[in-house]
Design a protein around this motif. Structure first.
Motif, PDB file in Angstrom:
ATOM      1  N   MET A  57       0.826  -1.214   0.000  1.00  0.00           N
ATOM      2  CA  MET A  57       0.000   0.000   0.000  1.00  0.00           C
ATOM      3  C   MET A  57       0.858   1.263   0.000  1.00  0.00           C
ATOM      4  O   MET A  57       0.480   2.279  -0.582  1.00  0.00           O
ATOM      5  CB  MET A  57      -0.925   0.002   1.218  1.00  0.00           C
ATOM      6  CG  MET A  57      -2.152  -0.860   0.999  1.00  0.00           C
ATOM      7  SD  MET A  57      -2.921  -1.332   2.537  1.00  0.00           S
ATOM      8  CE  MET A  57      -3.577   0.212   3.074  1.00  0.00           C
ATOM      9  N   GLU A 102      -3.718  -3.525  -5.855  1.00  0.00           N
ATOM     10  CA  GLU A 102      -2.958  -2.303  -6.120  1.00  0.00           C
ATOM     11  C   GLU A 102      -2.453  -2.217  -7.562  1.00  0.00           C
ATOM     12  O   GLU A 102      -2.281  -1.132  -8.091  1.00  0.00           O
ATOM     13  CB  GLU A 102      -1.770  -2.196  -5.156  1.00  0.00           C
ATOM     14  CG  GLU A 102      -2.180  -2.003  -3.715  1.00  0.00           C
ATOM     15  CD  GLU A 102      -2.861  -0.671  -3.457  1.00  0.00           C
ATOM     16  OE1 GLU A 102      -2.401   0.353  -3.985  1.00  0.00           O
ATOM     17  OE2 GLU A 102      -3.899  -0.663  -2.747  1.00  0.00           O
ATOM     18  N   ARG A 104       1.789   3.560  -2.983  1.00  0.00           N
ATOM     19  CA  ARG A 104       0.898   4.563  -3.574  1.00  0.00           C
ATOM     20  C   ARG A 104       1.550   5.944  -3.669  1.00  0.00           C
ATOM     21  O   ARG A 104       1.118   6.778  -4.446  1.00  0.00           O
ATOM     22  CB  ARG A 104      -0.365   4.699  -2.724  1.00  0.00           C
ATOM     23  CG  ARG A 104      -1.268   3.511  -2.866  1.00  0.00           C
ATOM     24  CD  ARG A 104      -2.487   3.701  -2.029  1.00  0.00           C
ATOM     25  NE  ARG A 104      -3.257   2.487  -1.953  1.00  0.00           N
ATOM     26  CZ  ARG A 104      -4.278   2.311  -1.140  1.00  0.00           C
ATOM     27  NH1 ARG A 104      -4.643   3.282  -0.344  1.00  0.00           N
ATOM     28  NH2 ARG A 104      -4.937   1.180  -1.125  1.00  0.00           N
TER      29      ARG A 104
END
Ligand code: BGO
Length: 740
Positions: free
Chosen positions: A420, A703, A423
């Motif tokens: 994550m 993702e 990002r």
């Protein structure tokens, strides 16, 4: 064609001078509606463009503390200009960049006029305009507004941006783990309800809530009071947490990180001051040593080594206490429950499985404490800054470093938040290369496996071996990234600016909270997910069990032993328990019965679902030195890496040589034929590189937006891991090293 351009900047940066230069006599002055702030407008003609130029009031920031700031902000969102020219005083670059960063965060189309370049030169300041432009990702033109120098270049750059049209730029600053997480959560809520998003960007609204921006709060309450209340609650929660752990409010943290971002730009050779007049703050002085080209890496390696030394030294005794506790618990259950599935489930499935994972809590805690110390003091950000140079060579980005560290780059993280964390990377290719390689880091689940194998086979050099494991995982991750970047995800690396906030003295309370939070996550996972998987794997290792004929065979073997020993010896065995009190014959019988029990358990494990799988894989896995029990653990490890240790515990306790002696898993492994330091090393290598755990794969799919990459990471990583483990084992065996 008409275009609207806004001139913005700090007071005294030269806005009025530039405005007059551009518009000459074609200007008029009024007031912004409802406020006393002056509004100046004028026109400029360029290559067929009629540019309507508005001189915005001078501000240092875009918070809602003054009328000027609100007017500037409102103008940008309601009037939606085609371009903002931010005028920066080059002789005071660092301070002026603060406003520029906030414009970038708002996502407005912009370029920079680097004004007063003459004043900067007189002060011996040299600015690398090109580099500044690359790092910020927008055009930067040097000007001297007083004489009009650079005016034409500036307008031509402006016209170019206007011609290209308003493109959405993604500009994100990392505000530290806690705020980044809160921002993501809030952003999702805001987007889901289209909360003020007609006017503002979702992340920007979340940021303003965190900054306690009165104007946005008021608008939010009017628009959707219940959502606004929820967002305010989220802000309260993270504020309280920040105050408790770092003794700081979100507003201050946000400002610190913005300056940290600017600090990083300045440190990348954007500005040189000849006479060395620039004032060095404490943080700068520390950075001069800590991020020095030569000293920096030496300090970094020494700090890592010290961290591992500290962890292994101080956690050794408590880990032994925990191990003894679970051993004792197993003995208690063993004496109070009669033989059967329930006893086996509790001892092998629950205590052997979950206990094996929980046994490492002290080690995890010490490691997390050390990492919290590095993180809270601001040192980790410097590690990322230094490693950026190295990462570039491998087609990655400085921000990738942070994702690696979150995933366990130093030890003890988790690849899920690591994936994550990618990002923050703007370039999709660098992001993909990063999220596919973060699972190679040593997450908290792999740590106990390494700790177990190191303690069993490399006890003399624990910290050094841990450092080597870390270096292998980084080297592997970087090489794979490079391979990906020159083959399937080609592309140029994008410029990097990593926030370098000032150093802080961490508080003990803050460190304790951070350590506890992460340790608790680990404990919670052991008590829930790992418990569930352990029970499933126990069932797979227990059923279908032995066929009746086989059970009878073992029963007969026991009977034969007993009959040949005679009733007197059997009676002695039934009435005495301690070894010392037994006669030689009785002890012999006891040992022979134990061997039969062990053979039966092993036979049963071999015949189980998991056992059959493990045996089926053995013909291949033996190239890397893994026996069928290890195979079961590695297959289980795909569900969650913690399971490797718990399954090894269960597999070896189900078929252990002497079930009555509760010895630790590391002692069992050392004694088990087929195990050697070389096998341990091969297993370490395999564990570093093989398929990410299931949850990480799901995260990669989410993702990257495609199942393709999830499947790729399973297949590619496992193939790579197996090739490397086989190489290590075969070369080691041929050379006869490490017991191979
Ligand atoms: C006075 N170079 C130099 N050297 N000076 C500049 C430049 C430049 O590129 N650009 C602007 N200035 P504003 P804001 C002044 O007024 O445009 C000077 O607030 C003075 N005044 O001339 O007003 C500019 O609109 C007496 O200087 O800025 C001005 O953003 C003595 O910077 C000042 C010396 O410019 C501020 C200077 C009575």
């Amino acid at each position: 064609m008409d275009a609207k351009i806004a001139l913005a900047g700090n007071p005294n940066s030269g806005k009025t001078s530039l405005f007059n230069e551009l518009t000459g006599a074609r200007q008029h002055v009024g007031n912004y509606p409802g406020v006393t702030v002056e509004k100046k407008e004028g026109t400029y003609f360029y290559n067929g463009y009629r540019m309507c130029i508005v001189d915005l009031p001078g501000t240092y920031s875009l918070t809602a503390y003054s009328e000027e700031e609100i007017v500037t902000r409102d103008f940008l969102v309601t009037e939606n200009p085609d371009l903002v020219i931010d005028i920066l005083d080059a002789s005071n670059l660092e301070r002026n960049l603060y406003l520029a960063v906030q414009f970038l965060e708002m996502g407005v189309p912009m370029c920079i006029a680097l004004n007063m370049i003459d004043v900067a030169e007189n002060r011996g300041i040299e600015i690398n305009v090109k580099k500044l432009s690359v790092l910020l990702g927008i055009p930067v033109v040097s000007t001297i507004a007083r004489t009009g120098e650079g005016k034409k270049d500036l307008i031509s750059a402006a016209a170019q941006i206007i011609r290209e049209g308003k493109q959405k730029r993604s500009f994100k600053i990392s505000y530290g783990d806690d705020l980044d997480e809160a921002l993501l959560e809030m952003e999702k809520e805001i987007m889901d309800s289209n909360f003020l998003t007609d006017t503002y960007d979702a992340r920007w609204i979340a940021l303003k809530y965190l900054e306690n921006d009165k104007q946005i709060l008021l608008k939010g309450q009017e628009n959707n009071s219940s959502l606004s209340a929820r967002l305010e609650k989220m802000v309260d929660k993270v504020s309280l947490h920040l105050e408790k752990t770092l003794n700081i409010y979100p507003e201050a943290m946000i400002a610190d990180q913005r300056y940290g971002y600017i600090n990083s730009i300045m440190k990348q050779g954007v500005m040189r001051q000849e006479h060395g007049q620039s004032r060095l703050y404490m943080s700068d002085k520390i950075d001069k040593i800590v991020t020095n080209r030569f000293l920096g890496p030496i300090i970094m390696i020494s700090i890592l080594m010290a961290l591992y030394q500290f962890t292994f030294t101080y956690s050794e005794a408590p880990v032994v206490w925990f191990e003894r506790f679970f051993g004792w618990l197993g003995d208690v259950v063993s004496t109070h429950l009669s033989d059967g599935f329930l006893k086996s489930l509790i001892i092998s499935g629950v205590i052997g499985g979950v206990g094996g994972v929980l046994g490492f809590v002290p080690l995890i805690m010490f490691m997390f404490f050390g990492i919290a110390l590095l993180e809270d003091s601001g040192y980790l950000a410097r590690v990322a800054f230094m490693l950026d140079r190295v990462f570039r060579i491998f087609g990655l980005h400085g921000s990738s470093v942070m994702a690696y560290i979150v995933s366990g780059g130093i030890a003890g993280g988790c690849a899920v938040p690591g994936v994550m964390a990618t990002r923050t990377l703007k370039s999709p290719r660098e992001r993909l290369a990063t999220l596919l390689t973060v699972p190679f880091m040593n997450c908290g689940a792999k740590l106990p496996i390494f700790a177990l194998l190191i303690a069993a086979f490399f006890a003399k050099n624990e910290a050094a071996i841990m450092l080597v494991i870390t270096l292998i995982s980084w080297a592997g991750a970087l090489l794979v990234a490079k391979l990906l970047r020159i083959t399937i995800i080609k592309g140029e690396p994008s410029p990097f600016v990593m926030e370098l906030p000032p150093y802080r003295l961490p508080t003990f309370k803050g460190l304790a909270i951070h350590t506890w939070e992460r340790t608790w996550q680990y404990v919670k996972k052991a008590g829930t997910v790992i418990l569930g998987i352990s029970i499933i794997l126990w069932a797979m290792m227990t059923f279908p069990g032995l066929p009746d004929s086989k059970v009878q065979e073992f029963e007969n073997m026991r009977e034969i032993e007993k009959v040949t020993s005679g009733t007197a010896v059997i009676q002695e065995l039934q009435t005495h328990s301690g070894d010392t009190e037994l006669s030689g014959e009785a002890r012999n019988l006891k040992d022979r019965l134990a061997v039969i029990a062990s053979q039966k358990a092993e036979e049963s494990l071999r015949n189980s679902i998991a056992g059959r799988m493990g045996i089926a894989l053995e013909s291949i896995s033996e190239w890397a030195g893994f026996d069928w029990r290890t195979n079961i653990a590695l297959v289980g490890g795909f569900a969650a890496k913690e399971v490797i240790i718990s399954t090894l515990g269960t597999a070896y306790s189900l078929g252990e040589l002497d079930p009555e002696k509760s010895e630790s898993l590391s002692e069992t492994l050392v004694k088990t034929p087929g195990w050697s330091p070389l096998v341990a090393l091969s297993l370490i290598i395999f564990t570093i590189f093989y398929a990410p755990c299931f949850i990480t794969v799901i995260m990669i799919v989410k993702e990257s937006g495609s199942w393709k990459w999830g499947i790729f990471s399973i297949v590619f990583n496992t193939t790579l891991a197996f090739a490397l483990a086989t190489l290590v084992f075969q070369v080691g065996s041929v050379m006869g090293i490490l017991g191979g």
